[in-house]
Enzyme design. Structure first.
Site, PDB file in Angstrom:
ATOM      1  N   GLY A  13       0.795  -1.221   0.000  1.00  0.00           N
ATOM      2  CA  GLY A  13       0.000   0.000   0.000  1.00  0.00           C
ATOM      3  C   GLY A  13       0.833   1.278   0.000  1.00  0.00           C
ATOM      4  O   GLY A  13       2.065   1.253  -0.028  1.00  0.00           O
ATOM      5  N   HIS A 172      -4.566  -3.749  -3.036  1.00  0.00           N
ATOM      6  CA  HIS A 172      -3.734  -3.837  -1.846  1.00  0.00           C
ATOM      7  C   HIS A 172      -3.539  -5.303  -1.504  1.00  0.00           C
ATOM      8  O   HIS A 172      -4.513  -6.051  -1.354  1.00  0.00           O
ATOM      9  CB  HIS A 172      -4.387  -3.098  -0.671  1.00  0.00           C
ATOM     10  CG  HIS A 172      -3.514  -3.027   0.534  1.00  0.00           C
ATOM     11  ND1 HIS A 172      -4.007  -3.004   1.814  1.00  0.00           N
ATOM     12  CD2 HIS A 172      -2.162  -2.988   0.664  1.00  0.00           C
ATOM     13  CE1 HIS A 172      -3.017  -2.944   2.679  1.00  0.00           C
ATOM     14  NE2 HIS A 172      -1.880  -2.937   1.995  1.00  0.00           N
ATOM     15  N   ASP A 173      -2.296  -5.731  -1.373  1.00  0.00           N
ATOM     16  CA  ASP A 173      -2.019  -7.161  -1.177  1.00  0.00           C
ATOM     17  C   ASP A 173      -2.741  -7.740   0.039  1.00  0.00           C
ATOM     18  O   ASP A 173      -3.210  -8.882   0.019  1.00  0.00           O
ATOM     19  CB  ASP A 173      -0.509  -7.433  -1.112  1.00  0.00           C
ATOM     20  CG  ASP A 173       0.235  -6.561  -0.114  1.00  0.00           C
ATOM     21  OD1 ASP A 173      -0.397  -5.820   0.672  1.00  0.00           O
ATOM     22  OD2 ASP A 173       1.488  -6.600  -0.130  1.00  0.00           O
ATOM     23  N   THR A 174      -2.872  -6.951   1.100  1.00  0.00           N
ATOM     24  CA  THR A 174      -3.572  -7.462   2.280  1.00  0.00           C
ATOM     25  C   THR A 174      -5.053  -7.652   2.002  1.00  0.00           C
ATOM     26  O   THR A 174      -5.677  -8.595   2.494  1.00  0.00           O
ATOM     27  CB  THR A 174      -3.375  -6.528   3.481  1.00  0.00           C
ATOM     28  OG1 THR A 174      -1.977  -6.315   3.694  1.00  0.00           O
ATOM     29  CG2 THR A 174      -3.976  -7.120   4.746  1.00  0.00           C
ATOM     30  N   THR A 195       6.254  -9.377   6.467  1.00  0.00           N
ATOM     31  CA  THR A 195       7.093  -8.277   6.955  1.00  0.00           C
ATOM     32  C   THR A 195       6.320  -7.453   7.974  1.00  0.00           C
ATOM     33  O   THR A 195       6.834  -7.072   9.022  1.00  0.00           O
ATOM     34  CB  THR A 195       7.519  -7.369   5.781  1.00  0.00           C
ATOM     35  OG1 THR A 195       8.210  -8.168   4.827  1.00  0.00           O
ATOM     36  CG2 THR A 195       8.423  -6.249   6.259  1.00  0.00           C
ATOM     37  N   ASN A 232      -1.938  -2.362  12.061  1.00  0.00           N
ATOM     38  CA  ASN A 232      -0.612  -2.787  11.607  1.00  0.00           C
ATOM     39  C   ASN A 232       0.273  -3.077  12.809  1.00  0.00           C
ATOM     40  O   ASN A 232       0.332  -2.283  13.747  1.00  0.00           O
ATOM     41  CB  ASN A 232       0.050  -1.686  10.780  1.00  0.00           C
ATOM     42  CG  ASN A 232      -0.447  -1.643   9.355  1.00  0.00           C
ATOM     43  OD1 ASN A 232      -1.620  -1.829   9.098  1.00  0.00           O
ATOM     44  ND2 ASN A 232       0.453  -1.398   8.426  1.00  0.00           N
ATOM     45  N   GLU A 240      13.769 -10.705  10.252  1.00  0.00           N
ATOM     46  CA  GLU A 240      14.565 -10.760   9.024  1.00  0.00           C
ATOM     47  C   GLU A 240      15.726  -9.764   9.049  1.00  0.00           C
ATOM     48  O   GLU A 240      16.803 -10.041   8.524  1.00  0.00           O
ATOM     49  CB  GLU A 240      13.671 -10.514   7.798  1.00  0.00           C
ATOM     50  CG  GLU A 240      12.651 -11.625   7.540  1.00  0.00           C
ATOM     51  CD  GLU A 240      13.300 -12.974   7.266  1.00  0.00           C
ATOM     52  OE1 GLU A 240      14.508 -13.022   6.937  1.00  0.00           O
ATOM     53  OE2 GLU A 240      12.601 -13.992   7.385  1.00  0.00           O
ATOM     54  N   GLY A 347       3.036 -15.684   4.450  1.00  0.00           N
ATOM     55  CA  GLY A 347       4.259 -16.448   4.678  1.00  0.00           C
ATOM     56  C   GLY A 347       4.470 -16.824   6.127  1.00  0.00           C
ATOM     57  O   GLY A 347       5.010 -17.895   6.441  1.00  0.00           O
TER      58      GLY A 347
END
Length: 430
Positions: A13, A172-174, A195, A232, A240, A347
């Site tokens: 986003g 938006h990927d979410t 992430t 969020n 990572e 993931g």
């Protein structure tokens, strides 16, 4: 050969691309972690539009990298690309434009910008005016499932494809990931784990109240007119970043070469809850060293300082699970229904250790999977556009029947409840 029926694009986003009046991209787009935004949000809220007013309009949580503050910061620095922009396209819309020549503003991606009113489902003129841009600079609003256009003749020649439709999926990927949650009914919460960790519920209407403002919850667009009411949480970014630093370290290089289960297995051998952090503290936003940031937080809160990879991993996973518990409890207060299950997608759904910790901390049944929720949601929205599925619930039934979900039940709850009390004191949370 595989026949390509349609194409759909989703991305992260808030980020965007400037297009000039000659239909060319003006500069490479900036990434949302660019330091230009670090002070921009506070400056904007103090100098331009009061914080409460922004939230009342948008219902979006305050993150320094929201599009609103990126554009404000670029205007303040007299950015030449900003000055000469004819169009502003969010990243998935820019990619669709490159394929079709059509300038659109997909609803779910626009909802991440803190420029959109979820009640009207349009960009707010007051906020646009406050940063010196206009509605005309953005494309026409499209909803998930709408056709944007077909491949241009140039793209057809380059690819050998015909006039393939490009579909506005949940850009938006979410939003695409949440569309793929294999839930049986509306009584669920989700945790999109990558992430970022995004924990929320799916509601019919936006939840905008004094309490949601105080707790900094967000109302982002979902498919079929739904709202993703969520928060969020800094997720695998912590882990990572530490792995990258270990890879560059002579002393701890071995940790970066270990598999995730191996490294997490060493974490299980160290003392539980020895050191606890708030994963969302500003210290962890973009530090030069994540390891040093974690150690600094522990020193400042008078806790044992984690030194080894095992100690740091344990600190991260304990802390993430405790933060999940806090947000999950808040969601239970906001939800207009009982939350029966927590679905973990993305993931992070493969992280068995954190999945079990999350069940332990929240006291909820956790169902993990699918790993590729975003891709599956994207595909299913294209299937809906093609008339192959009727609605979101038919999509979810198909997904649930096609996957083996992994179930985690809570354990050691008394121990986790005690740790949560410590977490609240250390983080000064309530």
């Amino acid at each position: 050969d595989i026949e390509i029926t349609s194409i759909g694009i989703d991305t992260w986003g808030v980020d965007f691309v400037f297009i000039g009046d000659d239909k060319a991209i003006l500069r490479n787009p900036r990434a949302y972690r660019d330091p230009i935004t670090f002070e921009a949000m506070n400056d904007y809220l103090e100098q331009v539009t009061p914080k409460k007013d922004v939230y009342e309009i948008t219902g979006i949580q305050f993150l320094n990298f929201n599009t609103l503050y990126q554009l404000y910061a670029m205007r303040q620095e007299d950015n030449s690309a900003f000055r000469h922009a004819k169009k502003i396209l969010f990243v998935p819309d820019a990619l669709s434009w490159m394929l079709t020549g059509q300038e659109v503003c997909e609803y779910t991606i626009a909802s991440t910008s803190q420029l959109l009113d979820p009640r009207t489902k349009e960009l707010d003129a007051r906020l646009l005016d406050s940063i010196g841009v206009s509605r005309e600079m953005f494309g026409r609003m499209v909803m998930p499932g709408d056709q944007i256009g077909v491949l241009t003749e140039e793209v057809q020649k380059l690819t050998g494809l015909g006039a393939v439709p490009v579909i506005a999926v949940a850009g938006h990927d979410t939003a695409s990931a949440v569309a793929a949650v294999p839930a049986k009914d509306e009584q669920f919460a989700y945790l999109s784990s990558g992430t970022w960790s995004l924990m929320g519920i799916e509601t019919k209407d936006a939840i905008i109240s004094d309490l949601s403002y105080e707790r900094n919850f967000t109302n982002e667009g979902g498919i079929e007119g739904t709202t993703r009411f969520l928060k969020n949480i800094c997720g695998m970014w912590l882990y990572e970043r530490c792995r990258l630093e270990w890879a560059a370290s002579a002393q701890y290089k071995f940790a970066a070469t270990m598999s995730h289960p191996e490294l997490q297995g060493t974490a299980m051998k160290v003392e539980a809850f020895r050191s606890i952090i708030n994963p969302d503290d500003q210290l962890f936003a973009a530090p030069s060293s994540m390891i040093e940031a974690i150690q600094q937080y522990c020193r400042q809160t008078n806790q044992p300082v984690p030194e080894t990879p095992a100690e740091i991993c344990r600190c991260i996973f304990d802390s993430l699970a405790l933060r999940y518990k806090q947000v999950f409890q808040w969601l239970q207060e906001f939800a207009p229904f009982n939350i029966d299950v927590l679905h973990i997608i993305g993931g992070g759904s493969l992280n068995k250790l954190l999945n079990q910790f999350t069940a332990n901390a929240t006291g909820a049944t956790v169902l993990a999977g699918p790993q590729e929720g975003t891709a599956i949601g994207n595909i299913m929205l294209q299937a809906k556009a093609a008339g192959l599925v009727k609605d979101i619930w038919e999509m979810r039934r198909l997904i649930a029947n096609s996957l083996d979900l992994v179930r985690y039940e809570p354990k050691d709850q008394a121990q986790w409840d005690m740790a949560y009390e410590r977490y609240l004191k250390i983080t000064n949370s309530k």
